[in-house]
Design an enzyme around this catalytic site. Sequence first.
Site, PDB file in Angstrom:
ATOM      1  N   LYS A  88       0.865  -1.189   0.000  1.00 10.87           N
ATOM      2  CA  LYS A  88       0.000   0.000   0.000  1.00 10.87           C
ATOM      3  C   LYS A  88       0.890   1.223   0.000  1.00 10.87           C
ATOM      4  O   LYS A  88       2.011   1.175   0.481  1.00 10.87           O
ATOM      5  CB  LYS A  88      -0.882   0.011   1.255  1.00 10.87           C
ATOM      6  CG  LYS A  88      -2.070   0.934   1.166  1.00 10.87           C
ATOM      7  CD  LYS A  88      -3.224   0.256   0.474  1.00 10.87           C
ATOM      8  CE  LYS A  88      -4.443   1.111   0.360  1.00 10.87           C
ATOM      9  NZ  LYS A  88      -5.599   0.310  -0.056  1.00 10.87           N
TER      10      LYS A  88
HETATM   11  N1  GLU Z   1      -7.173   0.218  -3.468  1.00  7.44           N
HETATM   12  C1  GLU Z   1      -7.939  -0.931  -3.763  1.00  7.44           C
HETATM   13  C2  GLU Z   1      -8.057  -1.819  -2.542  1.00  7.44           C
HETATM   14  O1  GLU Z   1      -7.909  -1.362  -1.443  1.00  7.44           O
HETATM   15  C3  GLU Z   1      -7.445  -1.660  -4.998  1.00  7.44           C
HETATM   16  C4  GLU Z   1      -6.042  -2.181  -4.932  1.00  7.44           C
HETATM   17  C5  GLU Z   1      -5.526  -2.722  -6.246  1.00  7.44           C
HETATM   18  O2  GLU Z   1      -6.267  -2.786  -7.208  1.00  7.44           O
HETATM   19  O3  GLU Z   1      -4.347  -3.076  -6.284  1.00  7.44           O
HETATM   20  O4  GLU Z   1      -8.376  -2.973  -2.614  1.00  7.44           O
END
Ligand code: GLU
Length: 416
Positions: free
Chosen positions: A108
């Site tokens: 993240k």
């Molecule tokens: N931000 C989204 C989540 O929390 C998508 C993450 C992604 O597609 O890599 O799942």
Amino acid sequence: MSQDERVSVFETAAAQFDRAAELIGLDDETQLLLKTPFREMKVELPIRRDDGSLGVWQGYRVQFNGSRGPFKGGIRYHHDVDMDEVRGLSTLMAWKTALVDIPFGGGKGGITVNVKELSVYELERLTRKFIARIGHILGPYRDVPAPDVNTNAQVMAWIFDEYSSRHGYAPACVTGKPLAMGGSPGREAATGRGAVMVFEEVAKREGWDPKTMTVAIQGFGNVGSFAARFIMELGVKVVAISGSRGAYFNGDGIDIEAAVAHRKETGTLEGLGGVEQITNEELLALDVDILLPAALGGAIHAGNAPNVKARVILEAANAPATEEGENILVEGGNVMLIPDVLASSGGVTVSYFEWVQNIQQFGWDEGRVNNELGKIMSRATSEVYELAEEKQMSLRTAAFILAIERIAEAERLRGL
Ligand code: GLU
């Protein structure tokens, strides 16, 4: 909520992990391996403001676990972003990708910034600077970012361009891109769609009739607005939605298309016709069947959980309930909480399809994307539901167990 009252996302995620790890008797060494982030990076991001002055922001990327594949997870722009939050959200990504069984790990990123204070040019410079500073740990087979709170396809396009200008054409270095730049059909709607697919599978197994049910949706950004559309298609009545400045109620059902159009036109839900304005706390306490949190973490906490009347909580957001909040919710045993690691995994699943299409240089049509998404959501939901039933545990704990076992196996096979 003040800074002091904020509950650590990482601690919440760690407590959920501990509960599941203990139940399966996971050995101490594997627990330690699975709880320790692989890499954490913090960078200073100095850029020139439009007026020529200097502005400096902080950016973060946490690569939590990569034993099952490249790190994967969104990048969030928000004034509350800090290392703890990014670390906590990166753990959730690891459990999510393992649970839906796609070949990624968890990561993240984020920048501590109030996007409303930046022009679009400043936002572009900030994004490019972030990628310039963390780009060496990213890549299609290393770490693949995506959108999250306050980032969108345009931001992903800048990331793609900045990364590619240094490393050569590499559309698979980021997902959630615009369609014209190798994005996947269905990606924008995927998190909302996935949440509703999960709900549909649970409803089928529980024998609920969606046509008799009502829902309150907290947050009307990308996830909330798409979830509203899809859950309505099942026949569920959307009686409340909320934006950052307040919540809106109509017992006969809100006109979702009108709300989407109004927000697109004015940038806010304020002034929407045919609704009664209520507070966010009133929305959480509505007498509805389903509460669908689709905004930031920690929305349901010890202070407001006792007021929640919904008997289904569909966690489309990441970590919407604190540990204490969740304990209060599930205390009486009448509430079914469908956890974030399952209910919010549609986005990353279609990110996986986008990555596959980019690598194969072969695009899919939207029908194929949604069909494959449906298969994965329904399989993951069934696995979680059946384990929870068999072992008489919560859906969250069952989901964690499935994810932990997959990651633990990959760690064991890789060795140290
Ligand atoms: N931000 C989204 C989540 O929390 C998508 C993450 C992604 O597609 O890599 O799942």
